[in-house]
Design an enzyme around this catalytic site. Structure first.
Site, mmCIF file in Angstrom:
data_model
loop_
_atom_site.group_PDB
_atom_site.id
_atom_site.type_symbol
_atom_site.label_atom_id
_atom_site.label_comp_id
_atom_site.label_asym_id
_atom_site.label_seq_id
_atom_site.Cartn_x
_atom_site.Cartn_y
_atom_site.Cartn_z
ATOM 1 N N HIS A 68 1.496 -9.323 4.602
ATOM 2 C CA HIS A 68 0.298 -8.494 4.482
ATOM 3 C C HIS A 68 -0.200 -8.602 3.035
ATOM 4 C CE1 HIS A 68 -1.903 -4.917 6.495
ATOM 5 N NE2 HIS A 68 -2.517 -5.104 5.340
ATOM 6 N N TRP A 120 -4.511 3.002 12.013
ATOM 7 C CA TRP A 120 -4.384 2.805 10.575
ATOM 8 C C TRP A 120 -4.863 4.071 9.924
ATOM 9 C CZ3 TRP A 120 -2.041 -0.709 7.563
ATOM 10 C CH2 TRP A 120 -2.226 -0.548 6.183
ATOM 11 N N GLU A 158 -4.492 -2.463 14.344
ATOM 12 C CA GLU A 158 -5.076 -1.485 13.416
ATOM 13 C C GLU A 158 -6.412 -1.016 13.944
ATOM 14 O OE1 GLU A 158 -5.711 -2.629 9.304
ATOM 15 O OE2 GLU A 158 -3.723 -3.531 9.222
ATOM 16 N N GLN A 210 0.803 -1.216 0.000
ATOM 17 C CA GLN A 210 0.000 0.000 0.000
ATOM 18 C C GLN A 210 0.844 1.277 0.000
ATOM 19 O OE1 GLN A 210 -2.525 -1.831 3.366
ATOM 20 N NE2 GLN A 210 -3.976 -0.499 2.349
ATOM 21 N N ARG A 234 4.358 0.013 13.019
ATOM 22 C CA ARG A 234 4.034 -1.301 12.469
ATOM 23 C C ARG A 234 4.057 -1.219 10.946
ATOM 24 N NH1 ARG A 234 -1.570 -3.993 11.167
ATOM 25 N NH2 ARG A 234 -0.777 -6.004 10.477
ATOM 26 N N ASN A 242 -1.293 -10.909 8.429
ATOM 27 C CA ASN A 242 -2.285 -9.879 8.688
ATOM 28 C C ASN A 242 -3.640 -10.307 8.150
ATOM 29 O OD1 ASN A 242 -3.123 -6.962 9.247
ATOM 30 N ND2 ASN A 242 -3.719 -7.215 7.108
ATOM 31 N N GLU A 243 -4.656 -10.314 9.002
ATOM 32 C CA GLU A 243 -6.039 -10.522 8.585
ATOM 33 C C GLU A 243 -6.217 -11.682 7.605
ATOM 34 O OE1 GLU A 243 -8.115 -7.089 7.232
ATOM 35 O OE2 GLU A 243 -7.739 -5.947 9.054
ATOM 36 N N TYR A 296 -12.614 -2.294 13.165
ATOM 37 C CA TYR A 296 -12.995 -0.975 12.679
ATOM 38 C C TYR A 296 -14.444 -0.631 12.982
ATOM 39 C CZ TYR A 296 -8.686 -0.724 9.874
ATOM 40 O OH TYR A 296 -7.376 -0.652 9.473
ATOM 41 N N GLU A 317 -5.643 2.159 -0.929
ATOM 42 C CA GLU A 317 -6.643 1.413 -0.161
ATOM 43 C C GLU A 317 -7.198 0.275 -1.034
ATOM 44 O OE1 GLU A 317 -7.346 0.963 2.865
ATOM 45 O OE2 GLU A 317 -9.209 -0.117 2.593
ATOM 46 N N TRP A 318 -6.307 -0.642 -1.450
ATOM 47 C CA TRP A 318 -6.668 -1.848 -2.198
ATOM 48 C C TRP A 318 -7.656 -1.516 -3.318
ATOM 49 C CZ3 TRP A 318 -2.914 -4.940 -1.009
ATOM 50 C CH2 TRP A 318 -2.378 -4.926 0.272
ATOM 51 N N ASN A 373 -7.321 -6.378 14.592
ATOM 52 C CA ASN A 373 -7.714 -5.232 13.775
ATOM 53 C C ASN A 373 -9.227 -5.141 13.820
ATOM 54 O OD1 ASN A 373 -5.047 -5.098 12.988
ATOM 55 N ND2 ASN A 373 -5.425 -5.570 10.819
HETATM 56 C C1 PNW Z 1 -7.583 -3.754 6.705
HETATM 57 N N1 PNW Z 1 -13.806 -4.999 5.091
HETATM 58 O O1 PNW Z 1 -8.319 -4.248 5.640
HETATM 59 C C2 PNW Z 1 -6.154 -3.975 6.232
HETATM 60 O O2 PNW Z 1 -5.318 -4.644 7.135
HETATM 61 C C3 PNW Z 1 -5.504 -2.757 5.655
HETATM 62 O O3 PNW Z 1 -4.557 -3.160 4.694
HETATM 63 C C4 PNW Z 1 -6.562 -1.836 5.096
HETATM 64 O O4 PNW Z 1 -6.017 -0.762 4.396
HETATM 65 C C5 PNW Z 1 -7.406 -1.372 6.279
HETATM 66 O O5 PNW Z 1 -7.962 -2.458 6.983
HETATM 67 C C6 PNW Z 1 -8.533 -0.421 5.895
HETATM 68 O O6 PNW Z 1 -9.440 -1.072 5.038
HETATM 69 C C7 PNW Z 1 -9.700 -4.374 5.584
HETATM 70 O O7 PNW Z 1 -14.264 -5.025 3.916
HETATM 71 C C8 PNW Z 1 -10.245 -4.534 4.329
HETATM 72 O O8 PNW Z 1 -14.536 -5.181 6.096
HETATM 73 C C9 PNW Z 1 -11.593 -4.741 4.167
HETATM 74 C C10 PNW Z 1 -12.404 -4.814 5.272
HETATM 75 C C11 PNW Z 1 -11.869 -4.656 6.546
HETATM 76 C C12 PNW Z 1 -10.511 -4.436 6.690
#
Ligand code: PNW
Length: 488
Positions: A152, A443, A394, A49, A106, A197-198, A329, A450-451, A327
């Protein structure tokens, strides 16, 4: 608490945005709670990223280079170039993070920079080793702790071509070889390791939903991947604890998911919410931290899709971590009248509205709602269910339409300040309720790729102009600095 600093920051907040008065008064009225000197706080990133320079420095192609090459898998056809050009500008980013008062950074290491073709007999790229030595040494020179993610999501494309990367158990051998190189080269200075990671985001988004590399949509494949991820994690843990015990570091895995709130007071809603927790957290956490096997709810519902463990494998994977990386959110609501439908994936029997309103404040991402109440519940749940020290690796927010604002407005990122304020206080509450929480990483250190959302969705506490690559700290970086000053 340093009253002068607190007053200065409050004055700054008041001057800049009268509209946030309610959150200001809640900040100032809170009783201070000390985290202690050992608490780790900083910001996070991931190689693909931010690094850019995807063809330089001897790096081999990764599955994301291939996935994004057709221009159809990301907003505006974004790719890993330029990233934030951190390959060349890492020292500037580390200095910024230091200026925010953080004590840790990190970041992840790109497998194809270390072993461009990925395999256990493939050549090692000394230029890649030299790059990460420069990066690690810079973090240490600034007095911060390097927190390193081994993987990652950026598998070498050569392994995808050769055997389908995570679809084959062969990857466990190749991953172990890669991890051994990292422990050998960097383990004298790196004492905090995260294997993966995840893994859920990959098994779900890359193998069921298909929006992440390599873009498959097959539930049976996704569970093969999940098992191979767990085996690779466990192999790496055992490697570290046998061959590298003298380095005296800690090693864990970073899991992710939402909090799931029963939205109705019915047995069915409560059961569905627990099933969702099992399907997101339990898929990996039960095998590694609790039972050596998948959660019961998952075994019952998805038995025909699962890749099962032998009894020997269960024994091999159980308790293969020093900590749980976490992680999180956002939060979701779960109802009683919808039967959870795990066979379509992991996230789709939950909703973002409750009692007729949204579960929290809106962001730039459809999946992300600012709901700190769920963060507290989730932290307490993970602690009480698994009893492992928790490192929050995160937590962060993408402000809605941040990209469309002029820079001067954009860096007054009040929605992000409010998000971190709420989640940090939820963390304190969870700690007061007994949860053993040892770190908080925002984060992200800077805006980045952002992917699938490309460069359009910004999570950084530092703004990056993707044309000039100039960095500008956002208000949230100042908020974090102040918050941790008060609470350290
Ligand atoms: C995480 N969702 O990804 C990743 O670890 C990071 O690389 C990313 O940039 C960050 O969170 C913010 O998105 C996610 O769709 C990707 O629920 C998708 C999801 C959650 C986390």
């Amino acid at each position: 608490m340093n009253a002068a600093n607190a007053a200065a920051f409050l004055a700054l907040l008041c001057l800049a945005a009268a509209s946030t008065l309610s959150s200001i008064s809640s900040i100032s009225s809170r009783a201070p709670h000390k985290l202690g000197d050992n608490f780790i706080w900083g910001a996070a990133s991931a190689a693909y990223q931010i690094e850019g320079n995807t063809k330089g420095g001897g790096r081999g192609p990764s599955i994301w280079d291939k996935f994004f090459a057709d221009g159809k898998h990301s907003v505006d056809g974004a790719t890993g170039d330029p990233g934030t050009d951190s390959y060349h500008r890492y020292a500037e980013d580390i200095a910024l993070l230091k200026s925010y008062g953080a004590n840790a950074y990190r970041f992840s290491i790109a497998w194809p920079r270390i072993v461009p073709r990925g395999g256990r007999n493939s050549p090692v790229n000394r230029e890649g080793i030299a790059y990460y030595n420069r990066l690690i040494n810079e973090v240490i020179k600034q007095g911060m702790t390097p927190f390193v993610t081994i993987y990652h999501w950026d598998a070498p494309q050569a392994l995808e071509d050769k055997y389908g990367s995570w679809l084959s158990e062969t990857i466990v051998d190749d991953f172990e070889h890669y991890a051994r190189i990292l422990f050998t080269e960097f383990g004298d200075r790196v004492k905090h390791w995260i294997t993966l990671n995840e893994p859920l985001t990959i098994s779900a988004e890359a193998y069921v939903v298909g929006i992440f590399a390599p873009g498959h949509t097959d539930l049976t494949e996704s569970y093969k991947v999940a098992k191979n991820q767990i085996m690779a994690h466990a192999r790496t843990y055992h490697l570290y604890k046998t061959e590298f015990a003298a380095q005296k570091g800690v090693i864990g895995i970073t899991l992710n998911g939402n909090w799931f709130e029963p939205a109705e007071n019915t047995a069915h809603a409560r059961e569905n919410a627990q099933v969702m927790l099992d399907f997101q957290w339990g898929l990996y956490a039960d095998p590694i931290y609790k039972t050596g096997n998948y959660p019961k709810s998952m075994q019952e519902r998805n038995w025909e899709y699962l890749s099962w463990f032998t009894p020997q494998e269960s024994e091999y994977i159980l308790h293969t971590a020093d900590f749980m990386g976490m992680n999180a959110y956002t939060s979701s609501a779960v109802y009683g009248n919808v039967s959870s439908n795990p066979s379509t994936g992991y996230t789709y029997s939950s909703f973002n509205f409750m009692n007729g309103t949204m579960v929290g404040g809106e962001s730039n991402e459809g999946w992300l709602w600012d709901a700190p109440w769920g963060f507290e519940k989730l932290l307490v749940y993970l602690w009480e269910t698994y009893h492992y020290p928790i490192y929050i690796t995160e937590n962060g927010f993408s402000v809605k339409d941040e990209n469309k604002k002029p820079l001067n407005d954009l860096i007054q990122d009040w929605d992000r300040v409010n998000y971190h304020d709420g989640y940090l206080n939820a963390m304190l509450n969870a700690m007061q309720r007994g949860a053993d929480i040892r770190s908080y990483f925002a984060w992200a250190i800077t805006d980045n790729l952002e992917w699938a959302s490309g460069y359009s969705s910004r999570f950084g506490i530092t703004h990056v102009d993707f044309d000039t690559l100039v960095r500008t700290p956002k208000m949230s970086s100042q908020f974090l600095q102040q918050w941790f000053k008060w609470h350290w």
